[in-house]
Scaffold this motif. Sequence first.
Motif, PDB file in Angstrom:
ATOM      1  N   GLU A 234      36.452  -2.022  47.089  1.00 28.21           N
ATOM      2  CA  GLU A 234      37.569  -1.195  47.544  1.00 28.21           C
ATOM      3  C   GLU A 234      38.364  -1.903  48.625  1.00 28.21           C
ATOM      4  N   SER A 235      37.679  -2.552  49.543  1.00 25.97           N
ATOM      5  CA  SER A 235      38.363  -3.251  50.635  1.00 25.97           C
ATOM      6  C   SER A 235      39.240  -4.383  50.102  1.00 25.97           C
ATOM      7  N   ARG A 236      38.724  -5.161  49.154  1.00 24.89           N
ATOM      8  CA  ARG A 236      39.497  -6.276  48.583  1.00 24.89           C
ATOM      9  C   ARG A 236      40.741  -5.760  47.868  1.00 24.89           C
ATOM     10  N   ALA A 237      40.560  -4.725  47.059  1.00 22.63           N
ATOM     11  CA  ALA A 237      41.700  -4.197  46.300  1.00 22.63           C
ATOM     12  C   ALA A 237      42.744  -3.587  47.228  1.00 22.63           C
ATOM     13  N   ARG A 238      42.284  -2.843  48.229  1.00 19.06           N
ATOM     14  CA  ARG A 238      43.212  -2.238  49.186  1.00 19.06           C
ATOM     15  C   ARG A 238      44.032  -3.310  49.906  1.00 19.06           C
ATOM     16  N   GLN A 239      43.389  -4.414  50.273  1.00 18.18           N
ATOM     17  CA  GLN A 239      44.090  -5.481  50.986  1.00 18.18           C
ATOM     18  C   GLN A 239      45.157  -6.120  50.106  1.00 18.18           C
ATOM     19  N   LEU A 240      44.882  -6.244  48.814  1.00 17.73           N
ATOM     20  CA  LEU A 240      45.879  -6.797  47.892  1.00 17.73           C
ATOM     21  C   LEU A 240      47.138  -5.933  47.864  1.00 17.73           C
ATOM     22  N   SER A 253      50.488   3.741  47.638  1.00 14.40           N
ATOM     23  CA  SER A 253      49.779   4.886  48.200  1.00 14.40           C
ATOM     24  C   SER A 253      48.301   4.705  47.885  1.00 14.40           C
ATOM     25  N   PRO A 254      47.407   5.112  48.778  1.00 13.66           N
ATOM     26  CA  PRO A 254      45.974   5.028  48.492  1.00 13.66           C
ATOM     27  C   PRO A 254      45.579   5.731  47.203  1.00 13.66           C
ATOM     28  N   ASP A 255      46.374   6.727  46.793  1.00 17.78           N
ATOM     29  CA  ASP A 255      46.080   7.436  45.547  1.00 17.78           C
ATOM     30  C   ASP A 255      46.126   6.509  44.342  1.00 17.78           C
ATOM     31  N   GLU A 256      46.876   5.413  44.445  1.00 16.05           N
ATOM     32  CA  GLU A 256      46.984   4.485  43.331  1.00 16.05           C
ATOM     33  C   GLU A 256      45.673   3.749  43.089  1.00 16.05           C
ATOM     34  N   LEU A 257      44.902   3.560  44.137  1.00 20.06           N
ATOM     35  CA  LEU A 257      43.655   2.818  44.032  1.00 20.06           C
ATOM     36  C   LEU A 257      42.514   3.673  43.488  1.00 20.06           C
ATOM     37  N   ALA A 258      42.562   4.957  43.762  1.00 20.87           N
ATOM     38  CA  ALA A 258      41.427   5.835  43.453  1.00 20.87           C
ATOM     39  C   ALA A 258      40.952   5.741  41.995  1.00 20.87           C
ATOM     40  N   PRO A 259      41.829   5.848  40.987  1.00 19.21           N
ATOM     41  CA  PRO A 259      41.324   5.807  39.615  1.00 19.21           C
ATOM     42  C   PRO A 259      40.712   4.471  39.225  1.00 19.21           C
ATOM     43  N   LEU A 260      41.134   3.405  39.900  1.00 19.40           N
ATOM     44  CA  LEU A 260      40.590   2.081  39.589  1.00 19.40           C
ATOM     45  C   LEU A 260      39.149   1.921  40.051  1.00 19.40           C
ATOM     46  N   LEU A 261      38.713   2.759  40.973  1.00 24.35           N
ATOM     47  CA  LEU A 261      37.385   2.625  41.554  1.00 24.35           C
ATOM     48  C   LEU A 261      36.339   3.479  40.849  1.00 24.35           C
ATOM     49  N   SER A 262      36.746   4.259  39.870  1.00 23.23           N
ATOM     50  CA  SER A 262      35.772   5.099  39.164  1.00 23.23           C
ATOM     51  C   SER A 262      34.846   4.238  38.314  1.00 23.23           C
ATOM     52  N   PRO A 263      33.607   4.684  38.109  1.00 23.91           N
ATOM     53  CA  PRO A 263      32.695   3.923  37.240  1.00 23.91           C
ATOM     54  C   PRO A 263      33.265   3.698  35.850  1.00 23.91           C
ATOM     55  N   TRP A 264      33.963   4.714  35.310  1.00 23.27           N
ATOM     56  CA  TRP A 264      34.511   4.575  33.955  1.00 23.27           C
ATOM     57  C   TRP A 264      35.574   3.481  33.906  1.00 23.27           C
ATOM     58  N   MET A 265      36.516   3.478  34.867  1.00 24.36           N
ATOM     59  CA  MET A 265      37.590   2.501  34.825  1.00 24.36           C
ATOM     60  C   MET A 265      37.062   1.094  35.054  1.00 24.36           C
ATOM     61  N   ARG A 266      36.102   0.952  35.945  1.00 20.19           N
ATOM     62  CA  ARG A 266      35.531  -0.375  36.197  1.00 20.19           C
ATOM     63  C   ARG A 266      34.901  -0.927  34.921  1.00 20.19           C
ATOM     64  N   SER A 267      34.179  -0.077  34.192  1.00 23.26           N
ATOM     65  CA  SER A 267      33.559  -0.546  32.946  1.00 23.26           C
ATOM     66  C   SER A 267      34.604  -0.813  31.878  1.00 23.26           C
ATOM     67  N   PHE A 268      35.672  -0.006  31.860  1.00 24.20           N
ATOM     68  CA  PHE A 268      36.726  -0.200  30.873  1.00 24.20           C
ATOM     69  C   PHE A 268      37.431  -1.535  31.067  1.00 24.20           C
ATOM     70  N   LEU A 269      37.770  -1.853  32.304  1.00 28.37           N
ATOM     71  CA  LEU A 269      38.511  -3.084  32.577  1.00 28.37           C
ATOM     72  C   LEU A 269      37.742  -4.319  32.120  1.00 28.37           C
ATOM     73  N   ALA A 270      36.418  -4.272  32.239  1.00 30.11           N
ATOM     74  CA  ALA A 270      35.599  -5.431  31.891  1.00 30.11           C
ATOM     75  C   ALA A 270      35.097  -5.396  30.451  1.00 30.11           C
ATOM     76  N   SER A 271      35.469  -4.368  29.711  1.00 32.11           N
ATOM     77  CA  SER A 271      34.909  -4.192  28.370  1.00 32.11           C
ATOM     78  C   SER A 271      35.557  -5.144  27.362  1.00 32.11           C
ATOM     79  N   ASP A 272      34.736  -5.813  26.582  1.00 31.56           N
ATOM     80  CA  ASP A 272      35.195  -6.712  25.525  1.00 31.56           C
ATOM     81  C   ASP A 272      34.776  -6.113  24.183  1.00 31.56           C
ATOM     82  N   PRO A 273      35.723  -5.667  23.369  1.00 29.62           N
ATOM     83  CA  PRO A 273      35.353  -5.012  22.111  1.00 29.62           C
ATOM     84  C   PRO A 273      34.855  -5.954  21.022  1.00 29.62           C
TER      85      PRO A 273
END
Length: 362
Positions: A234-240, A253-273
């Motif tokens: 969270e700290s790294r992303a917020r600093q960016l 806005s901090p609200d923009e970061l919130a959905p990116l930090l969810s377990p689901w979104m983190r797994s989605f971003l790294a998912s290779d189909p």
Amino acid sequence: MLKHAPIRILGTIALLAGVIAVPLYASDKPKHPQTPSATVPYSQTTVTFANPGGPDHLAGTLTVPPGTGPFPAIVIVPGSGQVNRDGELFGHQFYRVLADDLTRRGFAVLRSDKRGVGASNGSFDTATTADFASDIEAGVAFLRSRKDINPQRIGLVGHSEGGIIAPMVAGKDPRIVFVVMMAGNGIRGDQMLLDRTRKQRMAGKSATETERELALQKAVFAAVTADATPAERESRARQLYLDARKNYGRAWSPDELAPLLSPWMRSFLASDPVPVLQRPRCAILALVGEKDQVVMADDNIPALTLALAGNPNAKVKRLAGLNHFFQNAGSGAFSEVAGIDETIAPSALELIGAWASLHAQP
């Protein structure tokens, strides 16, 4: 089908996380002639089943054709967001309509509320795609326990996120006889979002501004998927974001970061189909709407075709004129969905039903 909340700057991220803000219509609500009436030529039963790893109460509806069976069966695998068994969105009941069509074709069909939604217990907020896949596995096991279901003739029809969950489940279960992927992706989650930003340049933004946004998104995605503690990510992303605001005035806005930090979104971003798609040996039909603005046909169809090339029983099709929900659409934008009378194009229902019927044969 998808939870309503304010759209964030990264609109596609909000969309995939199930936080689309498109207002529901009120007095001008169109009719949806495909929604089943109260009287249907099959039985409808409220059922519950348990996931051995939790949750212990998943609730759904099982529709069964007339007769004694045992029947071939289908589990409908829902898309992202807080989805109930009917797939309710903008006045449509997408999964209820799909189940109605398939049951009339002779299939028993199970559709269920996702964990933490409707009558199902468990935590939605902490779940990942793998967790939702395990719930579908529990649904398959439930069907196999019933005397009116043929345990050797069960298939999966998944939409959106469910389109990639279906082959995940089939890859572990060789008794699954077919998979239909409705708008399932063929490229990595993070690449999907970057490609969409690239192809749909933000309104009023220059090429330079768009490239800056792409670079920022890529860096943020790397930060939130890094092998680090949640606080460090969270700290790294917020600093960016703060650096982007300081260096070139990008609003944040901090609200923009919130959905990116969810377990689901983190797994989605790294998912290779790709490895997921290569694992099943059953018949797979992968469908992508030409006007889908989430799983874009030009990007995903070549990737799906390549990933499935080793499966002689796999087929990939681009469906002309259809959007992410397989409706005949104008631009394919989500703002159109509420005003479209059709819930699912009859041509899509026929294609799915015919494929299922062919590959569910003994």
